[in-house]
Enzyme design. Structure first.
Site: not given
Ligand code: ZN
Length: 199
Positions: A110, A152-153, A156
């Protein structure tokens, strides 16, 4: 313009981002933010960047996986990881649905956790319903590495980092040596390392 990518510990990385209205998306301010995020992602370089990573707590992320980023990977390894180039695109207010919850284990990094890589299990196939940069509804279906990037995004945007839910025993330092050592590791080799380290 390029923005500084904030690191783990910055409040924006640990709180839920707020959704954007259609009017906001079409505003000069958000269009400029998208351009800045594209430039910042390419400069890093990385395959995904969420607005909280530049300290902006909005549900917006940019994604692009250029062929050059996996050029050093052997073709059979790239095929095994289901890694294919993904054109630049923007996701706004995304809602993720898991279509295949088979877990794939690979090292993940990341831009906001620069110093390490960690084996991170991700669902094999997902659907993402979101808005694009023109505030139009879009449905994305993704498998393999692209599905990993999306998960993953979107994490966030919910204030979640991969280090929040993975095992620190499968963490390695993000060094050139380690990246070269693992870039062409097979799925079985990575899974065996995971099992050995987490016994
Ligand atoms: Zn990240």
């Amino acid at each position: 313009m390029i923005k500084e990518i904030v690191q783990c510990g910055h409040p924006a990385l640990h709180e839920a981002a707020r959704p954007l209205s259609s009017d906001e998306i079409l505003s000069n301010e958000i269009q400029a933010l998208i351009e800045t995020m594209k430039n910042t992602l390419r400069a890093a370089p990385g395959v995904g960047l969420a607005a909280p990573q530049i300290g902006v707590s909005l549900q917006l992320a940019v994604i692009e996986d250029q062929a050059a980023y996996s050029a050093a990977m052997q073709p059979h390894i790239r095929a095994e990881r289901e890694r294919h180039p993904v054109d630049f695109h923007v996701i706004i207010n995304p809602v993720l649905t898991v279509l295949d919850n088979t877990k794939l284990f690979f090292f993940e990094g990341c831009l906001s956790v620069k110093e390490c890589l960690r084996i991170t299990p991700r669902n094999h196939k997902v659907k993402v319903e979101c808005l694009n940069e023109r505030a139009e509804p879009v449905t994305l279906i993704a498998e393999g590495w692209y599905a990993r990037i999306l998960q993953h995004e979107i994490d966030h945007l919910h204030g979640k980092l991969y280090i929040d839910f993975t095992d620190e025993r499968v963490q390695i330092e993000n060094t050139l040596e380690n990246r070269q050592k693992w870039i062409n590791a097979s799925r079985d080799e990575i899974l065996k390392y995971y099992q050995d380290m987490t016994k």
